[in-house]
Scaffold this motif. Structure first.
Motif, PDB file in Angstrom:
ATOM      1  N   ASP A 232      13.534  23.762  31.765  1.00 47.92           N
ATOM      2  CA  ASP A 232      15.029  23.619  32.023  1.00 47.92           C
ATOM      3  C   ASP A 232      16.313  24.067  32.596  1.00 47.92           C
ATOM      4  OD1 ASP A 232      14.634  21.707  30.092  1.00 47.92           O
ATOM      5  OD2 ASP A 232      14.380  23.346  28.316  1.00 47.92           O
ATOM      6  N   GLN A 233      17.230  22.631  33.463  1.00 48.24           N
ATOM      7  CA  GLN A 233      18.183  23.182  34.499  1.00 48.24           C
ATOM      8  C   GLN A 233      19.227  22.996  34.059  1.00 48.24           C
ATOM      9  OE1 GLN A 233      17.891  24.419  38.562  1.00 48.24           O
ATOM     10  NE2 GLN A 233      15.510  24.906  38.028  1.00 48.24           N
ATOM     11  N   ILE A 234      19.650  23.779  34.453  1.00 41.84           N
ATOM     12  CA  ILE A 234      21.772  23.444  33.260  1.00 41.84           C
ATOM     13  C   ILE A 234      22.360  23.196  34.600  1.00 41.84           C
ATOM     14  CG2 ILE A 234      22.592  26.003  33.916  1.00 41.84           C
ATOM     15  CD1 ILE A 234      24.485  24.561  31.830  1.00 41.84           C
ATOM     16  N   GLU A 235      23.200  22.297  34.536  1.00 42.77           N
ATOM     17  CA  GLU A 235      23.522  21.658  36.555  1.00 42.77           C
ATOM     18  C   GLU A 235      25.043  21.367  36.264  1.00 42.77           C
ATOM     19  OE1 GLU A 235      21.656  18.930  39.143  1.00 42.77           O
ATOM     20  OE2 GLU A 235      22.024  17.595  38.129  1.00 42.77           O
ATOM     21  N   VAL A 236      26.040  22.171  36.737  1.00 43.09           N
ATOM     22  CA  VAL A 236      27.683  21.672  36.383  1.00 43.09           C
ATOM     23  C   VAL A 236      28.002  20.682  38.195  1.00 43.09           C
ATOM     24  CG1 VAL A 236      29.693  22.241  36.147  1.00 43.09           C
ATOM     25  CG2 VAL A 236      27.644  23.402  35.227  1.00 43.09           C
ATOM     26  N   VAL A 237      28.490  19.362  38.234  1.00 39.52           N
ATOM     27  CA  VAL A 237      29.081  19.069  39.304  1.00 39.52           C
ATOM     28  C   VAL A 237      30.561  19.388  38.983  1.00 39.52           C
ATOM     29  CG1 VAL A 237      29.284  17.823  40.599  1.00 39.52           C
ATOM     30  CG2 VAL A 237      27.235  17.759  39.652  1.00 39.52           C
ATOM     31  N   VAL A 238      31.570  19.698  39.844  1.00 41.63           N
ATOM     32  CA  VAL A 238      33.167  20.469  39.221  1.00 41.63           C
ATOM     33  C   VAL A 238      34.025  19.659  40.662  1.00 41.63           C
ATOM     34  CG1 VAL A 238      33.140  23.142  39.039  1.00 41.63           C
ATOM     35  CG2 VAL A 238      32.863  22.035  41.344  1.00 41.63           C
ATOM     36  N   THR A 239      35.428  19.049  39.528  1.00 40.75           N
ATOM     37  CA  THR A 239      35.715  18.387  40.423  1.00 40.75           C
ATOM     38  C   THR A 239      36.144  18.793  41.599  1.00 40.75           C
ATOM     39  OG1 THR A 239      36.494  17.480  38.509  1.00 40.75           O
ATOM     40  CG2 THR A 239      37.366  16.669  40.211  1.00 40.75           C
ATOM     41  N   GLU A 240      36.768  19.771  41.740  1.00 35.91           N
ATOM     42  CA  GLU A 240      37.286  20.828  42.962  1.00 35.91           C
ATOM     43  C   GLU A 240      36.294  22.168  43.724  1.00 35.91           C
ATOM     44  OE1 GLU A 240      39.970  19.736  44.288  1.00 35.91           O
ATOM     45  OE2 GLU A 240      40.377  17.943  42.609  1.00 35.91           O
ATOM     46  N   PRO A 241      36.404  21.922  44.845  1.00 38.54           N
ATOM     47  CA  PRO A 241      35.161  23.049  45.585  1.00 38.54           C
ATOM     48  C   PRO A 241      35.653  24.155  44.662  1.00 38.54           C
ATOM     49  CG  PRO A 241      35.816  21.305  47.092  1.00 38.54           C
ATOM     50  CD  PRO A 241      36.673  20.946  46.183  1.00 38.54           C
TER      51      PRO A 241
END
Length: 346
Positions: A232-241
């Motif tokens: 499994d991989q955890i993945e996070v996409v943030v709003t601000e760079p």
């Protein structure tokens, strides 16, 4: 494993085109009654391997058996037991579906009565009965491809070679072909499938062989291949760079390896072992740090990632055209006995 379990067996196949080695010790073992995917970058040798196994090319070295018969020493016996469907449909657009099937039946030396009976069986098997008397030019891409598969099954071959069978089809057409392939395997046909679509291989294949530079570099079930590059991989996409560093730190504390940061897509990912606690901890940390998140979740590795890791290429890379006699070109049959549909027509 005992060769008797295999519908297709290749050992050390060699094929040269001038100075280039299209196959350089290619090995493959396909169990009876299964779908075996054959994946590789463009120019890796997939089409050359299939054409040798279908007796359309002669190997320069090594050996291969299909349906228990040597492809070099007994090609006639192999052709009687195989079907081959290429990337382009080979049906007559002017004729109806029924007329096409009867015509192919006659080409495969069935008498008229048997050809008609077999055409009715195939129309029903491939869900084409209602469209049996329509001209093929009126068919959708998926229907046309199903008819093309049906013509390959006139004599119910033991082994069917499918060379990128859904290229150019829309999602509905692809699903129609997938269902047809599953039906064939359920009836006992063994399928060797080459495809550029990773989801197609994942959904259809019991095992997948990856070929690179004319050699098999991996051969296992889709699940086992994915496991090779981690769970499994955890993945996070943030709003601000600007929050990427904070997100990377939160992921690093729960990850089993250094996180990978994709600045362009504002994404951080890393493998984890304890799925639930890892996700809970990262969510808590990002909330405390007031990091705005577009997406966060757990996912499994994909076959596309496996392919990239094994070959260094993405599956969707555009193909460089080859000449007709090039390693991945269609070439020409090596004698009047070969056929693009089924060897029994010889």
């Amino acid at each position: 494993m005992s060769p008797s379990r295999h519908a297709v067996l290749a050992e050390g196949l060699q094929k040269r085109y001038g100075e280039k080695r299209a196959l350089d010790g290619f090995d493959l073992a396909v169990e009876r009654g299964s779908v075996h995917g054959l994946l590789g970058p463009n120019g890796a040798g997939k089409t050359t391997a299939v054409r040798i196994l279908a007796t359309l090319l002669r190997p320069d070295g090594g050996r291969a058996e299909v349906a228990g018969h040597d492809v070099s020493r007994d090609p006639r016996a192999v052709r009687r037991r195989i079907g081959l469907t290429g990337q382009a449909a080979a049906v007559d657009e002017i004729n109806t579906a029924r007329q096409n099937l009867v015509m192919f039946g006659r080409l495969f030396h069935l008498d008229k009565k048997r050809a008609v009976r077999r055409s009715e069986e195939l129309l029903e098997q491939f869900g084409l009965t209602e469209a049996a008397d329509k001209g093929v030019k009126e068919f959708s891409g998926g229907m046309r491809r199903r008819l093309d598969l049906a013509t390959s099954m006139i004599l119910a071959p033991q082994v069917l070679f499918l060379d990128e069978p859904t290229t150019g089809l829309d999602p509905r057409g692809r699903n129609e072909v997938w269902e047809a392939v599953r039906s064939l395997v359920a009836d006992g046909t063994t399928v060797l499938l080459t495809t550029q679509y990773m989801d197609e291989a994942d959904k259809l294949a019991d095992r997948i062989a990856v070929i690179e530079r004319g050699r098999t570099i991996a051969d296992d079930t889709p699940a086992a291949l994915k496991q090779q590059i981690g769970g499994d991989q955890i993945e996070v996409v943030v709003t601000e760079p600007a929050d990427l560093g904070t997100a990377a730190g939160a992921v690093a504390r729960v990850a089993g390896a250094e996180p990978v940061t994709d600045e362009e897509n504002r994404r951080v990912s890393a493998p984890v072992t304890d799925r639930v606690s890892a996700l809970t901890e990262v969510v808590r940390t990002l909330q405390e740090e007031r990091v705005a998140v577009e997406d966060i979740g757990l996912r499994r590795p994909t076959l596309d990632e496996v392919f990239l890791r094994l070959t260094g290429h993405r599956a969707e890379e555009p193909e460089e055209p080859e000449g007709p006699d090039g390693p991945e070109g269609q070439g020409r049959p090596e004698g009047p006995e070969e056929t693009e549909k089924q060897g029994a027509a010889a």
